[in-house]
Design an enzyme around this catalytic site. Structure first.
Site, mmCIF file in Angstrom:
data_model
loop_
_atom_site.group_PDB
_atom_site.id
_atom_site.type_symbol
_atom_site.label_atom_id
_atom_site.label_comp_id
_atom_site.label_asym_id
_atom_site.label_seq_id
_atom_site.Cartn_x
_atom_site.Cartn_y
_atom_site.Cartn_z
ATOM 1 N N GLU A 169 37.790 41.748 50.126
ATOM 2 C CA GLU A 169 39.098 41.768 50.310
ATOM 3 C C GLU A 169 39.721 42.716 51.462
ATOM 4 O OE1 GLU A 169 39.488 44.102 46.684
ATOM 5 O OE2 GLU A 169 39.491 41.890 45.303
ATOM 6 N N ASP B 221 40.728 33.744 37.104
ATOM 7 C CA ASP B 221 41.924 34.058 35.661
ATOM 8 C C ASP B 221 42.882 33.710 35.801
ATOM 9 O OD1 ASP B 221 41.878 36.102 36.280
ATOM 10 O OD2 ASP B 221 40.656 38.397 35.318
ATOM 11 N N GLU C 103 36.785 33.788 40.848
ATOM 12 C CA GLU C 103 37.172 35.547 39.972
ATOM 13 C C GLU C 103 38.256 35.224 39.133
ATOM 14 O OE1 GLU C 103 37.605 38.927 41.780
ATOM 15 O OE2 GLU C 103 36.392 38.689 42.986
#
Ligand code: G3I
Length: 490
Positions: free
Chosen positions: A168, A275, A273
């Site tokens: 990030e 979702d 990741e």
């Protein structure tokens, strides 16, 4: 430990010896079980060019919830620590390391033939307060960062498939995030981190990982430009982690194109990741849209050969980070809070090539309650009696050679309650030790389970979950047929 699902009356028999050998050689096949196995997500992904299908794990349920463990082992071939490998977790006080939670996930992965993604070495978030509030200058920060990489990547050298070296690093507009690392070292911190990680763990794939970089946009452009620059200067970077925390109905249309442009740089790409959250409460339309969205993401990855795997950010909705972070949103994963497979599960299964029931109805849309893929079975040939409003899954949860633990899920697929049910099936070579959630009796190879007095009814759409432990003598196949109150279940 295995979770092996079997669909009565239409057992998949398409996994041939050749495929089994190939998967075993690729290290991605779970242990064989006594029952004919339904394909798992990890097996299907392995058949798609050796890709992984992974999940994030957290240590508490792993140590306390056998269902969580068995799904984690059976369905997933890659593991990421959801929090246990973050700096705050590993070194809460300066110089005092807490390795046990991270180790226990790595040990689980090793025991289940899973690869591990190390998450994460350098991030602005979840830093220990001694570091965040330490007032360190740039030189000190570089030394702390490089020491952290030496200690952590050094400890796990050779154990991990990949590291999220930097996590990030970007703002939404494609500029660098003003983290303590950026403040201390400017953009050079990224290069320092990758060079150090490569020096310490030379065989690991080194990734830069971020969110909101799924489509082609300002942020992914910023990342792209950085990576081109790193490659031009010989920095050892091998992969792009596209986190993919998405919203139902909003999968970016340029997802595949974006994966492709990074792959064209000669890099691996992983969806790290995944979702897909929704406004709560969930309903069937949202769950169906979510299923479509999952399918779109899987297809985008499969379309690019360097997209080497997909990791979902957790197993079940109940434990997802989403409701704690986005008020009013939730249900982002493949299993609901009771570990029922959601439409999204079936969508992923199908997108990965699962075809348990070709010609059946849409496997996800009308079946949010947790039965196996496939809808009706027009070609099925279940013998022996009227077909009932029931669907039975047989699962080998764990097999230790001369015994095993099984689970049986009976689902009421009709519109009336099923009262005082009796389930019957045949299991030769099996000796019952203990059964639960019903009154179990065995007569030779014939098993009978009667509804427990405290829970005699299965409501429409609901299911009863039975479990048992048994010894076995020789090979054991899954029952060919289950009857419920004399009706053959599908
Ligand atoms: O462990 C403490 C516990 O002792 C305390 O009682 C409790 C009270 O809030 O907090 C617990 O820590 C929480 C931790 O998860 C473990 O459960 C933190 O508050 C909470 O902030 C933390 O959230 C994690 C989040 O990263 C932190 O940024 C989520 O579980 C985790 O899913 C999430 O994962 C990130 C990836 O690492 C990077 N990409 C985005 C992704 C989602 O945010």
């Amino acid at each position: 430990m295995t979770e092996t699902r079997h669909r009565t009356g239409r057992v998949r028999r398409s996994l041939g010896l050749l495929l089994t050998s190939a998967l075993t050689a690729a290290g991605l096949l779970v242990t064989a079980s006594p029952a004919q196995a339904e394909s798992t997500l990890r097996e299907l992904a392995a058949q798609k060019g050796g890709r992984h299908f992974g999940t994030a794990l957290t240590v508490n349920p792993l140590n306390s919830d056998s269902q969580y463990r068995s799904i984690a082992a059976a369905q997933f071939s890659a593991v990421t620590h959801e929090n246990e490998m973050k700096w705050e977790s590993l070194e809460p006080q300066r110089g005092q390391y807490n390795w046990a939670p991270a180790d226990s996930i790595i040990n689980f992965a090793k025991a289940n033939n899973q690869i591990v993604r190390g998450h994460t070495l350098v991030w602005h978030s979840q830093l220990p307060s001694w570091l965040n509030n330490g007032g360190f200058n740039g030189t000190q920060l570089r030394s702390l960062m490089e020491n952290h990489i030496e200690v952590v990547a050094g400890r796990y050298r050779g154990d991990l498939y990949a590291w999220d070296v930097v996590n990030e690093a970007f703002n939404e507009d494609g500029t660098f995030r003003n983290s303590i690392w950026y403040q201390g070292m400017g953009r050079n911190y990224i290069e320092y981190a990758f060079r150090k990680a490569h020096e310490v763990d030379p065989n690991a794939k080194l990734y830069i990982n971020d969110y909101n970089i799924e489509g082609i946009n300002a942020k992914s452009n910023g990342l792209y430009n950085l990576v081109v620059d790193l490659l031009n200067r010989g920095v050892p970077i091998h992969g792009i982690g596209i986190q993919s925390h998405l919203i139902v109905g909003q999968v970016p249309s340029t997802f595949q194109q974006n994966i492709q442009r990074f792959a064209d740089l000669g890099l691996d790409v992983a969806i790290t990741e995944l979702d897909i959250r929704m406004q709560m409460p969930a309903n069937s339309a949202k769950l169906q849209q979510q299923a479509n969205d999952y399918k779109t993401v899987v297809n985008a990855c499969l379309a690019v050969s360097r997209c080497i795997g997909i990791t979902v950010w957790g197993i079940d909705d109940e434990r997802s980070w989403v409701p704690y972070t986005f008020s009013g949103e939730g249900a982002p994963l493949l299993y609901d809070g009771q570990y029922n497979r959601k439409p999204a599960w079936y969508a992923v299964y199908e997108a990965l090539g699962g075809n348990d029931d070709p010609g059946g109805s849409d496997p996800g849309g009308s079946d949010p309650g947790g039965s196996d893929p496939g809808g009706s079975d027009p070609g099925g040939s279940d013998p022996g009696g009227p077909s009932g409003p029931c669907d039975v899954d047989y699962v080998v949860v764990n097999d230790w050679g001369n015994g095993f633990q099984g689970a049986i899920y009976i689902r009421n697929t009709g519109s009336s309650p099923i009262n005082n049910w009796t389930l019957q099936f045949s299991l030769p070579n099996v000796y019952l030790n203990n059964g639960w959630n019903g009154d179990w009796t065995q007569n030779g190879s014939q098993f009978t389970v009667r509804a427990p007095s405290w829970n005699p009814t299965i409501q429409p759409g609901q299911r009863a979950e039975l479990g048992f432990v048994a010894g076995k003598n020789g090979n054991v196949s899954a029952p060919n047929q289950f009857t419920l109150n004399g009706n053959v279940c599908s």
